[in-house]
Design an enzyme around this catalytic site. Sequence first.
Site, PDB file in Angstrom:
ATOM      1  N   ARG A   1       4.119 -15.252  38.097  1.00  5.99           N
ATOM      2  CA  ARG A   1       3.685 -16.033  39.279  1.00  5.99           C
ATOM      3  C   ARG A   1       4.456 -15.681  40.545  1.00  5.99           C
ATOM      4  NH1 ARG A   1       3.318 -20.416  35.576  1.00  5.99           N
ATOM      5  NH2 ARG A   1       1.174 -20.517  34.836  1.00  5.99           N
TER       6      ARG A   1
ATOM      7  N   LYS B   1       1.211  -7.227  53.262  1.00  3.76           N
ATOM      8  CA  LYS B   1      -0.116  -7.015  52.664  1.00  3.76           C
ATOM      9  C   LYS B   1       0.095  -6.143  51.430  1.00  3.76           C
ATOM     10  CE  LYS B   1      -3.364  -7.426  56.499  1.00  3.76           C
ATOM     11  NZ  LYS B   1      -4.363  -6.722  57.324  1.00  3.76           N
TER      12      LYS B   1
ATOM     13  N   GLU C   1      -0.678   5.995  63.477  1.00  2.00           N
ATOM     14  CA  GLU C   1      -0.441   4.544  63.513  1.00  2.00           C
ATOM     15  C   GLU C   1       0.561   4.196  64.624  1.00  2.00           C
ATOM     16  OE1 GLU C   1      -2.167   2.379  61.795  1.00  2.00           O
ATOM     17  OE2 GLU C   1      -2.906   3.436  60.019  1.00  2.00           O
TER      18      GLU C   1
ATOM     19  N   LYS D   1       5.248  -4.499  64.870  1.00  2.00           N
ATOM     20  CA  LYS D   1       4.571  -5.088  63.705  1.00  2.00           C
ATOM     21  C   LYS D   1       5.246  -6.405  63.316  1.00  2.00           C
ATOM     22  CE  LYS D   1       2.059  -4.539  59.588  1.00  2.00           C
ATOM     23  NZ  LYS D   1       1.470  -3.735  58.563  1.00  2.00           N
TER      24      LYS D   1
ATOM     25  N   GLU E   1      -3.385 -13.034  59.252  1.00  2.51           N
ATOM     26  CA  GLU E   1      -4.496 -12.450  60.015  1.00  2.51           C
ATOM     27  C   GLU E   1      -5.597 -13.458  60.310  1.00  2.51           C
ATOM     28  OE1 GLU E   1      -5.327  -8.302  59.037  1.00  2.51           O
ATOM     29  OE2 GLU E   1      -7.382  -8.618  59.676  1.00  2.51           O
TER      30      GLU E   1
ATOM     31  N   ARG F   1      -3.165 -10.774  64.403  1.00  2.00           N
ATOM     32  CA  ARG F   1      -2.863  -9.626  63.533  1.00  2.00           C
ATOM     33  C   ARG F   1      -4.034  -8.649  63.455  1.00  2.00           C
ATOM     34  NH1 ARG F   1       0.480  -9.552  57.774  1.00  2.00           N
ATOM     35  NH2 ARG F   1       0.229  -7.315  57.419  1.00  2.00           N
TER      36      ARG F   1
ATOM     37  N   ASN G   1      -5.944  -3.605  63.626  1.00  2.00           N
ATOM     38  CA  ASN G   1      -7.098  -2.856  63.100  1.00  2.00           C
ATOM     39  C   ASN G   1      -7.802  -2.010  64.158  1.00  2.00           C
ATOM     40  OD1 ASN G   1      -6.775  -3.798  60.476  1.00  2.00           O
ATOM     41  ND2 ASN G   1      -7.848  -5.706  60.969  1.00  2.00           N
TER      42      ASN G   1
ATOM     43  N   HIS H   1      -9.868   0.982  63.205  1.00  2.00           N
ATOM     44  CA  HIS H   1     -10.143   0.852  61.775  1.00  2.00           C
ATOM     45  C   HIS H   1     -11.605   0.509  61.467  1.00  2.00           C
ATOM     46  CE1 HIS H   1      -5.834   1.073  61.582  1.00  2.00           C
ATOM     47  NE2 HIS H   1      -5.789   0.876  60.294  1.00  2.00           N
TER      48      HIS H   1
ATOM     49  N   HIS I   1     -12.449   3.142  58.907  1.00  2.00           N
ATOM     50  CA  HIS I   1     -12.724   2.816  57.498  1.00  2.00           C
ATOM     51  C   HIS I   1     -14.100   3.320  57.085  1.00  2.00           C
ATOM     52  CE1 HIS I   1      -9.616  -0.599  56.734  1.00  2.00           C
ATOM     53  NE2 HIS I   1      -9.147   0.594  56.432  1.00  2.00           N
TER      54      HIS I   1
ATOM     55  N   HIS J   1      -6.003   8.580  55.740  1.00  4.04           N
ATOM     56  CA  HIS J   1      -6.284   7.343  56.465  1.00  4.04           C
ATOM     57  C   HIS J   1      -5.989   7.490  57.971  1.00  4.04           C
ATOM     58  CE1 HIS J   1      -6.437   3.060  57.264  1.00  4.04           C
ATOM     59  NE2 HIS J   1      -5.200   3.096  57.736  1.00  4.04           N
TER      60      HIS J   1
HETATM   61  P1  NAD Z   1       0.834   7.886  49.799  1.00  4.20           P
HETATM   62  O1  NAD Z   1       1.618   6.754  49.324  1.00  4.20           O
HETATM   63  O2  NAD Z   1      -0.280   8.370  48.946  1.00  4.20           O
HETATM   64  O3  NAD Z   1       1.815   9.111  50.121  1.00  4.20           O
HETATM   65  C1  NAD Z   1       1.283  10.332  50.555  1.00  4.20           C
HETATM   66  C2  NAD Z   1       1.842  11.511  49.745  1.00  4.20           C
HETATM   67  O4  NAD Z   1       3.171  11.765  50.179  1.00  4.20           O
HETATM   68  C3  NAD Z   1       1.923  11.250  48.267  1.00  4.20           C
HETATM   69  O5  NAD Z   1       1.582  12.418  47.562  1.00  4.20           O
HETATM   70  C4  NAD Z   1       3.402  10.925  48.048  1.00  4.20           C
HETATM   71  O6  NAD Z   1       3.846  11.206  46.745  1.00  4.20           O
HETATM   72  C5  NAD Z   1       4.035  11.838  49.058  1.00  4.20           C
HETATM   73  N1  NAD Z   1       5.348  11.440  49.544  1.00  4.20           N
HETATM   74  C6  NAD Z   1       5.790  10.202  49.833  1.00  4.20           C
HETATM   75  N2  NAD Z   1       6.992  10.259  50.394  1.00  4.20           N
HETATM   76  C7  NAD Z   1       7.345  11.561  50.454  1.00  4.20           C
HETATM   77  C8  NAD Z   1       8.487  12.242  50.947  1.00  4.20           C
HETATM   78  N3  NAD Z   1       9.470  11.611  51.572  1.00  4.20           N
HETATM   79  N4  NAD Z   1       8.516  13.588  50.824  1.00  4.20           N
HETATM   80  C9  NAD Z   1       7.488  14.256  50.239  1.00  4.20           C
HETATM   81  N5  NAD Z   1       6.363  13.658  49.791  1.00  4.20           N
HETATM   82  C10 NAD Z   1       6.309  12.322  49.899  1.00  4.20           C
HETATM   83  O7  NAD Z   1       0.175   7.615  51.249  1.00  4.20           O
HETATM   84  P2  NAD Z   1       0.645   6.731  52.487  1.00  4.20           P
HETATM   85  O8  NAD Z   1      -0.049   7.314  53.639  1.00  4.20           O
HETATM   86  O9  NAD Z   1       2.093   6.530  52.535  1.00  4.20           O
HETATM   87  O10 NAD Z   1       0.012   5.304  52.175  1.00  4.20           O
HETATM   88  C11 NAD Z   1      -1.380   5.134  52.075  1.00  4.20           C
HETATM   89  C12 NAD Z   1      -1.637   3.801  51.390  1.00  4.20           C
HETATM   90  O11 NAD Z   1      -1.077   2.763  52.188  1.00  4.20           O
HETATM   91  C13 NAD Z   1      -3.092   3.474  51.203  1.00  4.20           C
HETATM   92  O12 NAD Z   1      -3.294   2.996  49.901  1.00  4.20           O
HETATM   93  C14 NAD Z   1      -3.361   2.371  52.213  1.00  4.20           C
HETATM   94  O13 NAD Z   1      -4.365   1.477  51.782  1.00  4.20           O
HETATM   95  C15 NAD Z   1      -2.020   1.691  52.251  1.00  4.20           C
HETATM   96  N6  NAD Z   1      -1.753   0.956  53.488  1.00  4.20           N
HETATM   97  C16 NAD Z   1      -1.308  -0.312  53.369  1.00  4.20           C
HETATM   98  C17 NAD Z   1      -1.012  -1.058  54.493  1.00  4.20           C
HETATM   99  C18 NAD Z   1      -0.446  -2.428  54.330  1.00  4.20           C
HETATM  100  O14 NAD Z   1      -0.302  -3.141  55.330  1.00  4.20           O
HETATM  101  N7  NAD Z   1      -0.093  -2.829  53.122  1.00  4.20           N
HETATM  102  C19 NAD Z   1      -1.172  -0.493  55.768  1.00  4.20           C
HETATM  103  C20 NAD Z   1      -1.626   0.816  55.877  1.00  4.20           C
HETATM  104  C21 NAD Z   1      -1.919   1.538  54.722  1.00  4.20           C
HETATM  105  N1  GLY Z   2      -2.041  -2.490  58.476  1.00  2.00           N
HETATM  106  C1  GLY Z   2      -2.622  -3.650  59.051  1.00  2.00           C
HETATM  107  C2  GLY Z   2      -1.857  -4.896  58.776  1.00  2.00           C
HETATM  108  O1  GLY Z   2      -0.815  -4.871  58.168  1.00  2.00           O
HETATM  109  O2  GLY Z   2      -2.306  -5.936  59.153  1.00  2.00           O
END
Ligand code: NAD
Ligand code: GLY
Length: 357
Positions: free
Chosen positions: A121, A143, A185, A227, A237, A241, A245, A248, A252, A265
Amino acid sequence: MENIRVELGDRSYDILIGNSILEIIGEKLKTFNFSPKLALISNELVFSLYGDIVSESIKKAGFDLLTVIIPDGEEYKNIETLQYIYNELLKYKLDRKSALVALGGGVVGDITGFAASTYMRGISYIQIPTTLLAQVDSSVGGKTGIDHKLGKNMIGAFWQPKLVLIDTKTLNTLEKRQFLAGLAEVIKYGVIWDSELFQFIEVNKEKILGLDYNPLNYIIKRSCQIKAEIVSKDERETGLRAILNYGHTIGHAIETVTKYTRYLHGEAISIGMCLEAELAQLLNITEPSEVKKIKELIQFCGLPYCLPEDIDRTEIISSMYLDKKAIAGKLKFVLPEKIGKVRIERNIPGEILKKLL
Ligand code: NAD
Ligand code: GLY
């Protein structure tokens, strides 16, 4: 080392930013009242680069550490991987005062946060983001979630971390394309909130692209501050917040129509930011000169800035209506009035969208 506070009452936390600070993680964990059993969640690639330094620091601080390695890639941010994480945590008997440590990009961070939000939980978790995107966006704000076959990020929870530790040196090993996607971003924060940040990127773009840590640490810090401020005002949001987007609504749809294989992305969001700026111009909300500046900076940073001819416009429009941001059949757009100030618009006539695309 910089320290930015995310103010959320009894759920407030610090974002620590510095160069070569991974080894302080153990000492930082000792300042919380966690039980001795912790789990580090990472993927093979990131663990091979930074796993030892992080694990050693945590163990040296006196914790028993379980390491859970999940497969690398968005396609694994799913229920099966989550199930695997739960199994490992239960087998290792993590308790309600244990914490999870996410070491990796947004995929590792999102799924670890969601596992933490639901295990027994809800337990604590720490973010150690290692991509630029995760450092400036996904690790901050709580998030968390996983993807569903029928849609990205469709299952999740708001669950704030206890600490975010950003070591900008980890960006040294990140692929250039991933770095640029994160930079998109940062440009977004400039457009939605801070014209000075936008100008700073314009002036320092060569240095930033060359991984010069002075401007780089500044833009990461400023992005986290923005942020943090937005999340502190509107955690769930319900209003403000949503400005995060920007780019986006169209971005998206581009990701969906191209089945998440053609663009990262941040790349899809870059096209989205350019088109949504053009939409603002079509609606006479913004000046052409502002749109030009946004497009030029995105283009200079090596990011895509227009929608290729082969992408079906009708599919893009249909996809926008299926997105979780569309409510009661109405699309929501974040549109720049000028760099540093945006407004949210619903009720965009379909004709204008067709003209735009
Ligand atoms: P990712 O986590 O897939 O990382 C991209 C690649 O880089 C992967 O292959 C990873 O293994 C590699 N990598 C990571 N750190 C590294 C480093 N220091 N050196 C070498 N390689 C490295 O992609 P991302 O862009 O970090 O994240 C995308 C995800 O984030 C999506 O799932 C998206 O939905 C999510 N996201 C979430 C929020 C949120 O608010 N929670 C906001 C934006 C995106
Ligand atoms: N990445 C958008 C948010 O965190 O609200």
